[in-house]
Design a protein around this motif. Structure first.
Motif, mmCIF file in Angstrom:
data_model
loop_
_atom_site.group_PDB
_atom_site.id
_atom_site.type_symbol
_atom_site.label_atom_id
_atom_site.label_comp_id
_atom_site.label_asym_id
_atom_site.label_seq_id
_atom_site.Cartn_x
_atom_site.Cartn_y
_atom_site.Cartn_z
ATOM 1 N N ARG A 114 0.814 -1.215 0.000
ATOM 2 C CA ARG A 114 0.000 0.000 0.000
ATOM 3 C C ARG A 114 0.846 1.263 0.000
ATOM 4 N NH1 ARG A 114 -2.011 3.041 4.217
ATOM 5 N NH2 ARG A 114 -1.242 1.523 5.701
ATOM 6 N N ILE A 115 1.947 1.274 0.734
ATOM 7 C CA ILE A 115 2.660 2.537 0.922
ATOM 8 C C ILE A 115 3.793 2.723 -0.078
ATOM 9 C CG2 ILE A 115 2.083 2.584 3.360
ATOM 10 C CD1 ILE A 115 4.859 1.701 4.031
ATOM 11 N N GLY A 116 4.298 1.653 -0.692
ATOM 12 C CA GLY A 116 5.347 1.813 -1.674
ATOM 13 C C GLY A 116 6.683 2.153 -1.044
ATOM 14 N N MET A 117 7.526 1.144 -0.855
ATOM 15 C CA MET A 117 8.844 1.328 -0.257
ATOM 16 C C MET A 117 9.915 0.880 -1.249
ATOM 17 S SD MET A 117 8.391 0.148 3.726
ATOM 18 C CE MET A 117 7.586 -1.414 3.414
ATOM 19 N N PRO A 118 11.188 1.200 -0.997
ATOM 20 C CA PRO A 118 12.245 0.671 -1.847
ATOM 21 C C PRO A 118 12.136 -0.848 -1.963
ATOM 22 C CG PRO A 118 13.139 2.331 -0.387
ATOM 23 C CD PRO A 118 11.710 2.135 0.020
ATOM 24 N N ALA A 149 20.806 4.089 7.269
ATOM 25 C CA ALA A 149 20.098 4.081 8.550
ATOM 26 C C ALA A 149 18.592 4.146 8.356
ATOM 27 C CB ALA A 149 20.575 5.254 9.411
ATOM 28 N N SER A 150 18.147 4.861 7.332
ATOM 29 C CA SER A 150 16.704 4.957 7.084
ATOM 30 C C SER A 150 16.106 3.584 6.759
ATOM 31 C CB SER A 150 16.437 5.927 5.931
ATOM 32 O OG SER A 150 17.110 5.525 4.753
ATOM 33 N N HIS A 151 16.853 2.747 6.046
ATOM 34 C CA HIS A 151 16.368 1.401 5.738
ATOM 35 C C HIS A 151 16.263 0.571 7.012
ATOM 36 C CE1 HIS A 151 17.376 1.351 1.151
ATOM 37 N NE2 HIS A 151 16.913 2.516 1.553
ATOM 38 N N LEU A 152 17.265 0.697 7.889
ATOM 39 C CA LEU A 152 17.235 -0.052 9.152
ATOM 40 C C LEU A 152 16.049 0.389 10.011
ATOM 41 C CD1 LEU A 152 21.041 -0.036 10.084
ATOM 42 C CD2 LEU A 152 19.720 -1.910 9.079
ATOM 43 N N VAL A 153 15.758 1.688 10.000
ATOM 44 C CA VAL A 153 14.634 2.190 10.801
ATOM 45 C C VAL A 153 13.323 1.590 10.313
ATOM 46 C CG1 VAL A 153 13.296 4.252 11.367
ATOM 47 C CG2 VAL A 153 15.790 4.337 11.454
ATOM 48 N N VAL A 154 13.124 1.566 9.011
ATOM 49 C CA VAL A 154 11.874 1.031 8.460
ATOM 50 C C VAL A 154 11.753 -0.461 8.737
ATOM 51 C CG1 VAL A 154 10.611 0.576 6.324
ATOM 52 C CG2 VAL A 154 11.663 2.808 6.700
ATOM 53 N N VAL A 155 12.823 -1.207 8.508
ATOM 54 C CA VAL A 155 12.783 -2.655 8.759
ATOM 55 C C VAL A 155 12.522 -2.936 10.237
ATOM 56 C CG1 VAL A 155 14.168 -4.767 8.765
ATOM 57 C CG2 VAL A 155 14.222 -3.256 6.785
ATOM 58 N N SER A 156 13.119 -2.141 11.114
ATOM 59 C CA SER A 156 12.947 -2.383 12.548
ATOM 60 C C SER A 156 11.550 -2.026 13.034
ATOM 61 C CB SER A 156 13.987 -1.583 13.341
ATOM 62 O OG SER A 156 13.745 -0.189 13.221
ATOM 63 N N LEU A 197 3.727 3.380 10.140
ATOM 64 C CA LEU A 197 4.754 3.036 9.158
ATOM 65 C C LEU A 197 4.673 3.888 7.893
ATOM 66 C CD1 LEU A 197 7.148 1.195 8.611
ATOM 67 C CD2 LEU A 197 5.570 -0.501 7.671
ATOM 68 N N PRO A 198 3.491 4.130 7.317
ATOM 69 C CA PRO A 198 3.451 5.022 6.147
ATOM 70 C C PRO A 198 3.983 6.416 6.452
ATOM 71 C CG PRO A 198 1.397 3.799 6.347
ATOM 72 C CD PRO A 198 2.173 3.543 7.604
ATOM 73 N N TRP A 199 3.630 6.951 7.618
ATOM 74 C CA TRP A 199 4.149 8.273 7.999
ATOM 75 C C TRP A 199 5.660 8.238 8.131
ATOM 76 C CZ3 TRP A 199 6.942 9.467 12.389
ATOM 77 C CH2 TRP A 199 7.184 10.829 12.599
ATOM 78 N N LEU A 200 6.189 7.158 8.721
ATOM 79 C CA LEU A 200 7.634 7.032 8.904
ATOM 80 C C LEU A 200 8.354 6.987 7.558
ATOM 81 C CD1 LEU A 200 10.012 6.581 10.890
ATOM 82 C CD2 LEU A 200 9.579 4.122 10.666
ATOM 83 N N VAL A 201 7.808 6.233 6.607
ATOM 84 C CA VAL A 201 8.425 6.136 5.285
ATOM 85 C C VAL A 201 8.444 7.502 4.602
ATOM 86 C CG1 VAL A 201 8.134 5.154 2.973
ATOM 87 C CG2 VAL A 201 7.871 3.696 4.993
ATOM 88 N N ARG A 202 7.342 8.242 4.732
ATOM 89 C CA ARG A 202 7.308 9.584 4.129
ATOM 90 C C ARG A 202 8.273 10.526 4.835
ATOM 91 N NH1 ARG A 202 1.677 8.399 3.890
ATOM 92 N NH2 ARG A 202 1.351 9.456 5.880
ATOM 93 N N TRP A 203 8.346 10.435 6.158
ATOM 94 C CA TRP A 203 9.232 11.323 6.913
ATOM 95 C C TRP A 203 10.695 11.067 6.558
ATOM 96 C CZ3 TRP A 203 12.613 10.341 11.268
ATOM 97 C CH2 TRP A 203 13.089 11.503 11.878
ATOM 98 N N ARG A 206 11.626 10.105 3.729
ATOM 99 C CA ARG A 206 11.730 10.390 2.292
ATOM 100 C C ARG A 206 12.187 9.164 1.503
ATOM 101 N NH1 ARG A 206 14.286 16.566 2.220
ATOM 102 N NH2 ARG A 206 12.582 17.532 3.420
ATOM 103 N N LEU A 207 11.678 8.032 1.898
ATOM 104 C CA LEU A 207 11.920 6.811 1.145
ATOM 105 C C LEU A 207 10.782 6.614 0.153
ATOM 106 C CD1 LEU A 207 13.036 4.344 3.958
ATOM 107 C CD2 LEU A 207 14.487 5.475 2.286
ATOM 108 N N ARG A 208 11.088 6.073 -0.964
ATOM 109 C CA ARG A 208 10.045 5.776 -1.933
ATOM 110 C C ARG A 208 10.493 4.614 -2.810
ATOM 111 N NH1 ARG A 208 10.829 7.431 -7.186
ATOM 112 N NH2 ARG A 208 12.677 8.708 -7.583
ATOM 113 N N GLY A 209 9.518 3.916 -3.309
ATOM 114 C CA GLY A 209 9.817 2.882 -4.279
ATOM 115 C C GLY A 209 10.070 3.501 -5.637
ATOM 116 N N PRO A 210 10.514 2.696 -6.599
ATOM 117 C CA PRO A 210 10.710 3.217 -7.959
ATOM 118 C C PRO A 210 9.418 3.806 -8.502
ATOM 119 C CG PRO A 210 11.681 1.036 -7.722
ATOM 120 C CD PRO A 210 10.897 1.295 -6.475
#
Length: 618
Positions: A134-138, A337-344, A389-395, A397-401
């Motif tokens: 739903r949120i679209g991550m790397p 670090a942003s990837h580790l935060v999202v995974v955690s 989690l969606p808010w965290l991904v936006r904060w 600034r991670l995005r999928g292709p």
């Protein structure tokens, strides 16, 4: 009859709620779970008591299988160490962290505390997939989360089985280790054997109906034998599904692959939706049972909050700790670090946790309280992590292709495939082959490739492309053709079988017409080619950017009175010309006349290059 009506109402309500959640961009698991909670307090809704076998045998295998057949075996191999650290190491770490908290706060033996730790340890495959989709991550993060959630159930269930044996005083540490090895190795072996047995059958089946039927049996054909030898049915199903999905283009016909994809997506949607409603329906009974358990209410609330906190915090501790340890030992490169935060933070629990807690024996000390703790972890992680989690991904600034980036890579791959097809066409042409057939085939594959490139550049709202006009006109033609066939049907002058054949052919062609959505997101950075180690010498020597003084137009098209679709610029001389979808095809003609090998797009927001000689994107 009452059970049948209940199932129909459950599936219909769950599907409707999931559709509404998707439409408004809300977390599906959370909406469905809350709806189940609300329904459990309605007077006409009976109290639901699920048997663990219904979930572990009826729901879990097909849910795991439908995720496994869509999982990339190549990506899994590339991330195997990370996935193993999460699906095995993290699950065991969480199990014992939670066990210590439970043992400290509740009057239960340590083996019982370990059993609860194993119950709440595994993040849920369904919840992870639903949120990530739903949120679209790397894509690497999505791959790790989905693959982790496919295998961590096996680790948790083996740990639970060992804890249950310890509660009965029937296990040693060596037996526990042997049990884990048997579960993992035996499950993988069974999955491999079943996959190749099914492959032998698939190679002899051409009927999509029979092939789809075989596909429906696959998860249970892997799960049941593995559980029969006390191995992990979860690992067997996942292994079988990944092998079958990876080799489907070789072992199945195209019609069978299409039918399997559609049918399993439907099954996944129905089961996922129903599962979270069932979770919510359990709430009332579990709450009332724990409240009347005799345990001090203050201790009960404290234990629930403490177990939820331990479950949530154990994940970032392990993720960051294992990353630092791996880097210090030279076993892996630096991870953002942003990837580790999202995974955690992506540790939502779900149906396996509630199914596993039902496996605890009835004489387990404080069983109603343990069920409540499992429920609090499921609801708390869905509410806390699933919504933030969606808010965290936006904060972060991670995005999928983006769609534009995907379209560029699709066009590149289509170009390579088309080149291979045209090479085979030229090699297989015989003196008896009619020239018209060759020209028709060449035109079809060239049109298909050009259509992929047309997705780049200006949107159709700004510029009408040949593919857009083809789609518009062909859809109108198909509508008229179908209306004619229906008039003939209503007249009763043609047999039903003949009508069905013609209508099916019209439906098949319409389903193949590309109806992609033009509402793409705004590009916040130039669209460039993905990094590649296969860059040719022409791309390496060509400049990345070259400016031109003239207007953004194809001079040849202007002189000949033609319209162009997209513009390309030669990086050797700066000549601007139209693309292959344009009637003039002047950029390719310029390469043929000049021999200048590399061009780049001069469409707004695009920075990719193309080598005509080696047919490579760079």
């Amino acid at each position: 009859m009452d059970v049948a009506i209940g199932l129909v109402v459950l599936v219909a309500s769950a599907a409707a709620l999931a559709a509404l959640a998707r439409r408004f961009g809300v977390s599906e698991p959370l909406v469905l779970t809350l709806a189940g909670v609300a329904a459990s307090y309605l007077p006409f809704v009976p109290e639901i008591h699920l048997e663990p076998e219904i979930i572990l045998l009826g729901l879990l295998p097909p849910l795991l299988y439908t995720a496994a057949i869509r999982t990339s075996l190549v990506d899994f191999r590339a991330n195997m160490r990370t996935i193993a650290l999460l699906s095995v190491g993290l699950v065991l770490f969480t199990t014992f962290v939670v066990a210590v908290v439970v043992w400290w706060l509740l009057p239960v033996p340590f083996a019982v505390a370990v059993a609860l730790g194993a119950v709440v340890a595994p993040p849920d495959a369904v919840a992870a997939t639903a949120v990530a989709r739903r949120i679209g991550m790397p894509r690497r993060i999505v791959t790790i989360l989905e693959d982790e959630s496919l295998f961590n159930d096996a680790t948790a269930l083996v740990a639970l089985r060992t804890a249950l044996a310890a509660m009965a005083g029937m296990v040693s540490i060596w037996e526990a280790g042997a049990d884990f090895v048997l579960a993992a190795g035996g499950g993988a072996a069974v999955g491999i054997v079943v996959a190749y047995l099914l492959a032998m059958l698939r190679r002899r089946i051409t009927d999509p109906v029979l092939d789809t039927t075989l596909s429906f049996l696959a998860p249970f054909a892997a799960y049941l034998p593995a559980e029969g030898i006390h191995a992990s049915g979860v690992i067997a199903v996942v292994t079988c599904g990944m092998i079958l999905g990876h080799n489907a283009p070789v072992w199945q016909s195209a019609a069978s692959r299409i039918a399997e994809r559609i049918n399993w997506r439907t099954i996944q949607f129905i089961l996922e939706s129903a599962v979270f409603v069932l979770i919510g329906l359990q709430v009332r009974g579990i709450l009332e049972g724990a409240w009347r358990s005799g345990l001090d209410h203050r201790t009960l609330v404290l234990a629930a909050l403490a177990v939820l906190a331990a479950t949530v915090l154990a994940r970032p501790v392990w993720v960051f700790g294992s990353s630092l340890l791996s880097r210090s030992l030279g076993m892996g490169g630096a991870v953002p670090a942003s990837h580790l935060v999202v995974v955690s933070w992506a540790g939502m629990r779900g149906v396996v946790t509630l199914a596993a807690v039902l496996l605890l024996p009835e004489d387990t000390p404080q069983l109603p309280v343990l069920k409540l703790l499992a429920l609090v972890v499921v609801a708390g992680t869905l509410l806390l992590q699933g919504t933030s989690l969606p808010w965290l991904v936006r904060w972060l600034r991670l995005r999928g292709p983006s769609r534009a980036e995907d379209a560029l890579q699709k066009a590149n791959l289509m170009q390579q495939a088309t080149a291979a097809g045209l090479a085979v066409l030229e090699a297989r042409v015989t003196p008896d082959t009619p020239p018209g057939v060759v020209e028709t085939l060449r035109s079809r594959v060239t049109w298909k490739t050009n259509a992929a490139w047309e997705r780049l550049g200006r949107a159709e709202s700004e510029l009408v492309t040949p593919t857009a006009e083809y789609r518009r006109l062909r859809l109108e033609m198909l509508r008229a053709e179908r209306e004619t066939v229906l008039r003939v049907r209503d007249s009763g002058t043609v047999d039903h079988e003949i009508l069905q054949y013609v209508l099916a052919r019209l439906d098949l062609e319409e389903s193949m017409i590309d109806r992609f959505d033009e509402a793409e997101e705004e590009r916040v950075e130039p669209l460039a080619a993905p990094p590649s180690e296969d860059t040719c010498a022409h791309l390496r020597s060509a400049p990345l950017v070259r400016t031109h003084d003239g207007p953004d137009e194809c001079a040849e098209c202007v002189a000949e009175g033609m319209n162009w679709v997209h513009l390309r610029m030669c990086l050797s001389c700066g000549h601007v010309a139209c693309c292959d979808s344009s009637p003039g095809n002047h950029a390719t003609k310029h390469y043929a006349d000049s021999g200048h090998p590399v061009m780049r797009s001069v469409e707004p927001g695009e920075a990719w290059r193309w080598c005509y000689v080696d047919e490579l994107l760079g």
